[in-house]
Design a protein around this motif. Structure first.
Motif, PDB file in Angstrom:
ATOM      1  N   UNK A 155      29.636   1.354 -10.356  1.00 41.74           N
ATOM      2  CA  UNK A 155      30.625   0.268 -10.525  1.00 41.74           C
ATOM      3  C   UNK A 155      30.164  -1.108 -10.851  1.00 41.74           C
ATOM      4  N   UNK A 156      29.188  -1.661  -9.957  1.00 38.56           N
ATOM      5  CA  UNK A 156      28.585  -2.877 -10.287  1.00 38.56           C
ATOM      6  C   UNK A 156      28.019  -2.818 -11.470  1.00 38.56           C
ATOM      7  N   UNK A 157      27.056  -2.097 -11.932  1.00 32.97           N
ATOM      8  CA  UNK A 157      26.534  -1.992 -13.129  1.00 32.97           C
ATOM      9  C   UNK A 157      27.469  -1.863 -14.532  1.00 32.97           C
ATOM     10  N   UNK A 158      28.473  -1.341 -14.488  1.00 36.46           N
ATOM     11  CA  UNK A 158      29.374  -1.386 -15.408  1.00 36.46           C
ATOM     12  C   UNK A 158      30.090  -2.738 -15.447  1.00 36.46           C
ATOM     13  N   UNK A 159      30.420  -3.335 -14.444  1.00 34.28           N
ATOM     14  CA  UNK A 159      31.128  -4.677 -14.360  1.00 34.28           C
ATOM     15  C   UNK A 159      30.011  -5.681 -15.148  1.00 34.28           C
ATOM     16  N   UNK A 160      28.777  -5.449 -14.656  1.00 33.48           N
ATOM     17  CA  UNK A 160      27.826  -6.652 -15.236  1.00 33.48           C
ATOM     18  C   UNK A 160      27.460  -6.396 -16.748  1.00 33.48           C
ATOM     19  N   UNK A 161      27.550  -5.134 -17.065  1.00 38.49           N
ATOM     20  CA  UNK A 161      27.017  -5.053 -18.382  1.00 38.49           C
ATOM     21  C   UNK A 161      28.181  -4.787 -19.494  1.00 38.49           C
ATOM     22  N   UNK A 162      29.274  -4.834 -18.828  1.00 42.63           N
ATOM     23  CA  UNK A 162      30.448  -4.465 -19.871  1.00 42.63           C
ATOM     24  C   UNK A 162      30.533  -5.586 -20.908  1.00 42.63           C
ATOM     25  N   UNK A 163      30.344  -6.668 -20.842  1.00 44.03           N
ATOM     26  CA  UNK A 163      30.119  -8.010 -21.740  1.00 44.03           C
ATOM     27  C   UNK A 163      29.204  -7.528 -22.983  1.00 44.03           C
ATOM     28  N   UNK A 164      28.024  -6.716 -22.676  1.00 48.56           N
ATOM     29  CA  UNK A 164      27.064  -6.637 -23.320  1.00 48.56           C
ATOM     30  C   UNK A 164      27.238  -5.240 -24.285  1.00 48.56           C
TER      31      UNK A 164
END
Length: 106
Positions: A48-57
Motif C-alpha cells: 500500500x505504501x509502494x502504491x501510494x508513493x508511485x501512483x503519481x508516476x
C-alpha cells in the motif's frame, strides 16, 4: 452399478488435476508469510505504501502486481494498462518505492 460409483470414478479422475492447484496455493501462502516477515523487519515497504508513493508516476489502470527478487534485490513488478491500450511494466524497488525501469509492450 451402484449410483455413487460413477461419481467416485469422476472424483478419482479429477483428483490429480487438483493437486497442482493446492501446491500453488501452498507456495503463494509461503511467499505471503515471507513478504509479511520482510515488511515487519523493515526490509521492504508495504505494498500500500509502494502504491501510494508511485501512483503519481504510473499512468493507467493497475492490472497485476508481482513480487520477486532480482539480483538479490526485492522488486515489485506493476503491470499497467494505459489510456491508449498499451501494457506497461514498472519495476519498483520494494525498499524505497523508486521506479527502477519501465518497459512498454507493443
Amino acid at each position: 452399478m451402484k449410483p455413487y460409483v460413477p461419481l467416485l470414478l469422476l472424483l478419482a479422475a479429477l483428483t490429480p488435476a487438483l493437486v497442482p492447484a493446492y501446491a500453488d496455493n501452498d507456495d503463494d501462502h509461503r511467499e505471503r508469510i515471507r513478504l509479511d516477515a520482510a515488511v515487519e523487519r523493515g526490509e521492504i515497504l508495504q505494498l500500500s505504501e509502494i502504491l501510494e508513493r508511485v501512483r503519481p508516476d504510473i499512468e493507467g489502470k493497475v492490472l497485476e502486481i508481482e513480487f520477486e527478487y532480482s539480483k538479490g534485490s526485492p522488486i515489485y513488478e506493476i503491470y499497467v494498462l494505459n489510456d491508449d491500450g498499451r501494457r506497461r511494466e514498472y519495476k519498483i524497488d520494494a525498499r524505497t518505492a523508486r521506479v527502477l525501469s519501465l518497459e512498454e509492450d507493443d
